[in-house]
Design an enzyme around this catalytic site. Structure first.
Site, short mmCIF file in Angstrom:
data_model
loop_
_atom_site.label_atom_id
_atom_site.label_comp_id
_atom_site.label_asym_id
_atom_site.label_seq_id
_atom_site.Cartn_x
_atom_site.Cartn_y
_atom_site.Cartn_z
N ASP A 12 0.32 -1.64 -0.07
CA ASP A 12 0.37 0.19 -0.22
C ASP A 12 0.88 1.59 -0.08
O ASP A 12 1.94 1.05 0.10
CB ASP A 12 -0.79 0.53 1.05
CG ASP A 12 -0.45 -0.03 2.04
OD1 ASP A 12 1.04 -0.88 2.70
OD2 ASP A 12 -0.91 -0.77 3.32
N GLU A 17 -9.50 -1.76 5.50
CA GLU A 17 -10.70 -1.84 6.42
C GLU A 17 -11.31 -2.70 7.08
O GLU A 17 -11.51 -2.67 6.05
CB GLU A 17 -10.26 -0.07 6.49
CG GLU A 17 -9.76 0.81 6.30
CD GLU A 17 -8.51 1.42 7.83
OE1 GLU A 17 -8.63 -0.05 8.33
OE2 GLU A 17 -8.33 2.47 7.61
N ASP A 34 -7.77 -2.26 14.50
CA ASP A 34 -8.68 -3.10 13.68
C ASP A 34 -8.87 -3.93 12.96
O ASP A 34 -10.08 -4.44 11.70
CB ASP A 34 -9.61 -1.64 12.93
CG ASP A 34 -8.59 -1.66 11.61
OD1 ASP A 34 -7.97 -2.02 11.57
OD2 ASP A 34 -9.20 0.09 11.15
N HIS A 37 -7.39 -4.75 10.33
CA HIS A 37 -7.13 -4.69 8.73
C HIS A 37 -5.94 -5.29 7.98
O HIS A 37 -4.29 -5.37 8.89
CB HIS A 37 -6.94 -2.85 8.16
CG HIS A 37 -6.08 -1.72 8.92
ND1 HIS A 37 -6.07 -0.89 9.24
CD2 HIS A 37 -4.83 -2.33 8.54
CE1 HIS A 37 -4.68 -0.35 9.37
NE2 HIS A 37 -3.64 -1.37 9.24
P1 PGA Z 1 1.97 -0.87 12.52
O1 PGA Z 1 1.40 -1.39 11.93
O2 PGA Z 1 2.62 -2.00 12.22
O3 PGA Z 1 2.53 0.35 12.17
O4 PGA Z 1 1.06 -1.64 13.85
C1 PGA Z 1 0.26 -2.15 11.18
C2 PGA Z 1 -0.93 -1.83 10.29
O5 PGA Z 1 -1.35 -1.27 10.12
O6 PGA Z 1 -0.99 -3.37 9.35
#
Ligand code: PGA
Length: 256
Positions: free
Chosen positions: A63, A139, A132, A134
């Site tokens: 992404d 999302e 959450d 994702h």
């Molecule tokens: P993070 O993010 O590694 O910064 O906790 C994980 C994600 O949003 O997939």
């Protein structure tokens, strides 16, 4: 799903690094799906230290934020160059990261999907997980069959990522992300999660129903998915002792 619980993030990362190192040694032209965020930073550090040969490896990132210039310190282009690419012998033309500044997002996304196909598909996809649930930036309520496309970040994710930007207001609203359908086509998924903040999302993804409310739960339908967790991220798993036993008693030939 194979749930690998290790005492620390460092130990969980080492397991993940060994899995990737083995793949690159056995298949020097492997196609890797890569992730950003705080979770894979240690992993990339460890892969750099292993001095693997990346010359024939192709990568596709999950992404990118829409509208951030690639040289912005918080763009995932910057992240990948800083944390991995500038330290390894990968060929620049084999690197793919969604273009968050493309003029035609649907056209770009279709091209990204075609490029993944043309490369032979992703052999191993590295994943983090949001609080959450994702994966990528898919999302909650993302279609479980979705392809690469634009998504709007939830207030929760913008809050979670505000730590990188200094303030929540500075976090972009839109991103381009591989879809859940795209991720599900990888031949192997390797999800890393560390800390108690991820415990709920992990417990729901592993032991809850498959639901678009927790996009990572779709990985229950994937034939080869490994989760490398530290104790914090594993702390709400009801069957943690079973997963530990399974891992500690794997037949030798099943190990890497
Ligand atoms: P993070 O993010 O590694 O910064 O906790 C994980 C994600 O949003 O997939």
């Amino acid at each position: 799903m194979e749930i690998i619980i290790q005492p620390t993030a460092e130990a969980a990362t080492s397991v993940a690094a060994r899995i990737i190192a083995r793949l690159l040694r056995e298949q020097p032209n492997a196609v890797l799906g890569l992730a950003t965020g705080s979770t894979p930073v240690l992993l990339y550090r460890e892969l750099i230290a292993l001095k693997l040969d990346w010359r024939k490896v192709t990568t596709f990132n999950l992404d990118e934020y829409v509208g951030l210039p690639p040289e912005h310190p918080q763009s995932y282009h910057s992240f990948m160059w800083e944390n991995l690419f500038r330290h390894i012998n990968i060929s620049k033309q084999n690197i793919h990261i969604p273009d968050g500044n493309t003029k035609d997002i649907p056209k770009f996304c279709a091209k990204y999907e075609n490029q993944i196909q043309a490369a032979g598909g992703v052999d191993l996809q590295v994943l983090g997980i949001g609080t959450d649930g994702h994966i990528g930036f898919n999302e909650p309520t993302s279609s479980l069959a979705s392809r690469t496309r634009i998504k709007t970040l939830t207030p929760q994710t913008r809050k979670d990522n505000a730590r990188f930007f200094g303030s929540e207001d500075a976090v972009p609203h839109h991103v381009i992300t591989m879809g859940i359908g795209t991720i599900m086509e990888a031949r192997q998924n390797l999800l890393l999660a560390f800390g108690q903040g991820k415990a709920k999302a992990i417990a729901e993804a592993v032991e809850g129903p498959i639901t678009a409310i927790n996009p990572a739960s779709i990985l229950q339908m994937h034939p080869v998915t490994k989760l490398c967790l530290d104790e914090g991220a594993a702390s709400r798993l009801k069957r943690a002792d079973y997963y530990r036993w399974v891992f500690d008693n794997k037949p030798g030939w099943q190990r890497w």
